[in-house]
Design an enzyme around this catalytic site. Structure first.
Site, PDB file in Angstrom:
ATOM      1  N   HIS A 122       8.464  -8.916  -6.514  1.00 37.10           N
ATOM      2  CA  HIS A 122       9.473  -8.525  -7.500  1.00 37.10           C
ATOM      3  C   HIS A 122      10.250  -7.327  -6.967  1.00 37.10           C
ATOM      4  O   HIS A 122       9.683  -6.425  -6.350  1.00 37.10           O
ATOM      5  CB  HIS A 122       8.807  -8.131  -8.824  1.00 37.10           C
ATOM      6  CG  HIS A 122       8.270  -9.300  -9.570  1.00 37.10           C
ATOM      7  ND1 HIS A 122       9.050 -10.087 -10.376  1.00 37.10           N
ATOM      8  CD2 HIS A 122       7.024  -9.825  -9.631  1.00 37.10           C
ATOM      9  CE1 HIS A 122       8.317 -11.038 -10.906  1.00 37.10           C
ATOM     10  NE2 HIS A 122       7.077 -10.921 -10.451  1.00 37.10           N
ATOM     11  N   THR A 169      -3.314  -6.661   2.992  1.00 43.46           N
ATOM     12  CA  THR A 169      -1.962  -6.123   3.167  1.00 43.46           C
ATOM     13  C   THR A 169      -1.492  -6.188   4.612  1.00 43.46           C
ATOM     14  O   THR A 169      -0.310  -6.036   4.876  1.00 43.46           O
ATOM     15  CB  THR A 169      -1.912  -4.657   2.696  1.00 43.46           C
ATOM     16  OG1 THR A 169      -2.837  -3.886   3.473  1.00 43.46           O
ATOM     17  CG2 THR A 169      -2.269  -4.536   1.217  1.00 43.46           C
ATOM     18  N   LYS A 170      -2.434  -6.396   5.550  1.00 47.86           N
ATOM     19  CA  LYS A 170      -2.112  -6.478   6.981  1.00 47.86           C
ATOM     20  C   LYS A 170      -2.811  -7.683   7.585  1.00 47.86           C
ATOM     21  O   LYS A 170      -3.860  -8.121   7.093  1.00 47.86           O
ATOM     22  CB  LYS A 170      -2.569  -5.213   7.705  1.00 47.86           C
ATOM     23  CG  LYS A 170      -1.851  -3.963   7.240  1.00 47.86           C
ATOM     24  CD  LYS A 170      -2.364  -2.741   7.959  1.00 47.86           C
ATOM     25  CE  LYS A 170      -1.623  -1.511   7.431  1.00 47.86           C
ATOM     26  NZ  LYS A 170      -2.193  -0.274   7.918  1.00 47.86           N
ATOM     27  N   LYS A 187     -16.503  -6.828  10.407  1.00 45.11           N
ATOM     28  CA  LYS A 187     -17.157  -7.233  11.654  1.00 45.11           C
ATOM     29  C   LYS A 187     -16.433  -8.452  12.191  1.00 45.11           C
ATOM     30  O   LYS A 187     -15.494  -8.950  11.577  1.00 45.11           O
ATOM     31  CB  LYS A 187     -18.639  -7.538  11.440  1.00 45.11           C
ATOM     32  CG  LYS A 187     -18.885  -8.750  10.534  1.00 45.11           C
ATOM     33  CD  LYS A 187     -20.373  -9.017  10.373  1.00 45.11           C
ATOM     34  CE  LYS A 187     -20.628 -10.284   9.568  1.00 45.11           C
ATOM     35  NZ  LYS A 187     -22.038 -10.626   9.499  1.00 45.11           N
TER      36      LYS A 187
END
Length: 193
Positions: A114, A167-168, A185
């Site tokens: 948004h 987010t990555k 891990k």
């Protein structure tokens, strides 16, 4: 009583058969032995391409688009994938789910967001748009309740833990979890030597 039970089963089976025929004729592509369990919502039928042996469980919302300039769907799900119940995918332009991906229930995946730049206009009235592609590479597993944000690639055979917010991008064979998700891990081969 038994008659009502049988009638309910027959009606359910009929709805299932009719819905599969509907999807086969309406989607960009719909592979052999694939199933979308009723009820599921697909915002734009030609915006979805499904490979062979794909299962999409009930109450899924696939918010996808057909891209007429390139004659392509915005959401591509390749062969052998399983998408759990209550999946929500926003594919405004480019979400790819490669072969044999396992996605648990209540997962949210989005290549869009948004808009919120204007402080004098409520966010709900600012609209939404494409940000960056999302790719779930072959054989990865997305745990229950996870969120995959725009621009993220989940590597081959990687695992995303339950309720993680990714987010990555996560590399191949990594196990990641948390908010925001971090690599915990890397998966190792267990040999029987």
């Amino acid at each position: 009583m038994y008659f009502l039970y049988l009638l309910k089963r027959v009606i359910t089976k009929l709805i299932y058969i009719l819905s599969q025929k509907h999807y086969k004729s309406m989607l960009f592509s719909f592979g052999n032995s694939s199933h979308i369990v009723f009820p599921a919502e697909i915002t734009e039928n030609k915006g979805l391409s499904i490979g062979n042996h794909v299962i999409i469980k009930s109450n899924s919302w696939l918010n996808c688009r057909y891209l007429p300039l390139t004659n392509t769907p915005s959401l591509v799900i390749q062969d052998g994938c399983y998408l759990g119940r209550f999946i929500h995918i926003n594919a405004f332009q480019d979400v790819l789910i490669e072969k044999n991906v396992l996605i648990a229930d209540r997962v949210h995946i989005s290549d869009a967001t948004h808009y919120y730049d204007k402080l004098d206009i409520p966010i709900i009235k600012q609209g939404a748009g494409f940000v960056a592609p999302v790719k779930l590479l072959e054989g990865c597993w997305i745990g229950v309740g996870a969120v995959i944000l725009p621009g993220v690639t989940i590597g081959k055979h990687a695992i995303i833990g339950a309720n993680a917010v990714v987010t990555k991008s996560i590399p191949d064979y990594a196990v990641a979890g948390g908010v925001p998700a971090k690599i915990i891990k890397f998966r190792e081969s267990k040999s029987n030597d």
